[in-house]
Design a protein around this motif. Structure first.
Motif, PDB file in Angstrom:
ATOM      1  N   LEU A  94       6.354   4.928  -6.997  1.00 36.82           N
ATOM      2  CA  LEU A  94       4.962   5.371  -6.895  1.00 36.82           C
ATOM      3  C   LEU A  94       4.113   4.470  -6.006  1.00 36.82           C
ATOM      4  O   LEU A  94       2.892   4.460  -6.094  1.00 36.82           O
ATOM      5  N   ARG A  95       4.750   3.754  -5.085  1.00 35.41           N
ATOM      6  CA  ARG A  95       3.968   2.908  -4.180  1.00 35.41           C
ATOM      7  C   ARG A  95       3.051   3.756  -3.298  1.00 35.41           C
ATOM      8  O   ARG A  95       1.991   3.318  -2.889  1.00 35.41           O
ATOM      9  N   TRP A  96       3.454   4.998  -3.020  1.00 32.08           N
ATOM     10  CA  TRP A  96       2.591   5.905  -2.255  1.00 32.08           C
ATOM     11  C   TRP A  96       1.278   6.153  -3.001  1.00 32.08           C
ATOM     12  O   TRP A  96       0.230   6.284  -2.393  1.00 32.08           O
ATOM     13  N   LEU A  97       1.358   6.192  -4.342  1.00 31.54           N
ATOM     14  CA  LEU A  97       0.176   6.425  -5.157  1.00 31.54           C
ATOM     15  C   LEU A  97      -0.776   5.233  -5.084  1.00 31.54           C
ATOM     16  O   LEU A  97      -1.993   5.407  -5.081  1.00 31.54           O
ATOM     17  N   VAL A  98      -0.231   4.037  -4.985  1.00 31.94           N
ATOM     18  CA  VAL A  98      -1.052   2.834  -4.843  1.00 31.94           C
ATOM     19  C   VAL A  98      -1.879   2.941  -3.560  1.00 31.94           C
ATOM     20  O   VAL A  98      -3.087   2.705  -3.569  1.00 31.94           O
ATOM     21  N   GLY A  99      -1.235   3.317  -2.478  1.00 34.39           N
ATOM     22  CA  GLY A  99      -1.958   3.497  -1.221  1.00 34.39           C
ATOM     23  C   GLY A  99      -3.037   4.554  -1.330  1.00 34.39           C
ATOM     24  O   GLY A  99      -4.156   4.373  -0.844  1.00 34.39           O
ATOM     25  N   LEU A 100      -2.706   5.658  -1.996  1.00 32.82           N
ATOM     26  CA  LEU A 100      -3.674   6.739  -2.162  1.00 32.82           C
ATOM     27  C   LEU A 100      -4.878   6.280  -2.979  1.00 32.82           C
ATOM     28  O   LEU A 100      -6.026   6.499  -2.592  1.00 32.82           O
ATOM     29  N   MET A 101      -4.635   5.604  -4.085  1.00 37.40           N
ATOM     30  CA  MET A 101      -5.724   5.160  -4.953  1.00 37.40           C
ATOM     31  C   MET A 101      -6.583   4.086  -4.290  1.00 37.40           C
ATOM     32  O   MET A 101      -7.783   3.997  -4.531  1.00 37.40           O
ATOM     33  N   CYS A 102      -5.971   3.273  -3.420  1.00 41.04           N
ATOM     34  CA  CYS A 102      -6.695   2.188  -2.729  1.00 41.04           C
ATOM     35  C   CYS A 102      -7.211   2.613  -1.361  1.00 41.04           C
ATOM     36  O   CYS A 102      -7.757   1.790  -0.625  1.00 41.04           O
TER      37      CYS A 102
END
Length: 106
Positions: free
Chosen positions: A62-70
């Motif tokens: 879910l590292r893609w989600l980290v980028g999305l949230m940040c």
């Protein structure tokens, strides 16, 4: 050919559809009624969305989600150390991705 991890955003091959899914995630997290986790980016995670993903979700998928949230579009960009962000829980992400893939016939 390597299998794509279940929670990878690459399961949605089409860039436009992936953008639609990202929009659903953002709509959820911006809804004041939605539960969320508050996550603060640590100094050792500045260039490591995978570490944030592992700390929050127990997986690097879910590292893609980290980028999305940040609001970071490139993993080479630094994450904003010391800032806190809202993250959906992993159950919601799994269900939302499964539902999206089913809805789109993917």
């Amino acid at each position: 050919m390597a299998k794509i991890p279940r929670l990878s955003e690459l399961n949605i091959e089409d860039d436009v559809l992936r953008g639609v899914f990202y929009g659903r995630v953002m709509d959820y997290i911006n809804d004041p009624e939605s539960p969320y986790m508050s996550v603060t980016i640590r100094p050792n995670e500045e260039y490591r969305p995978d570490l944030v993903s592992y700390r929050v979700y127990g997986t690097v998928e879910l590292r893609w989600l980290v980028g999305l949230m940040c609001a970071i579009s490139d993993e080479a960009e630094p994450l904003p150390v010391g800032e806190s962000f809202k993250f959906p829980d992993s159950l919601w992400i799994r269900q939302a991705m499964r539902q999206f893939l089913d809805d789109m016939g993917l």
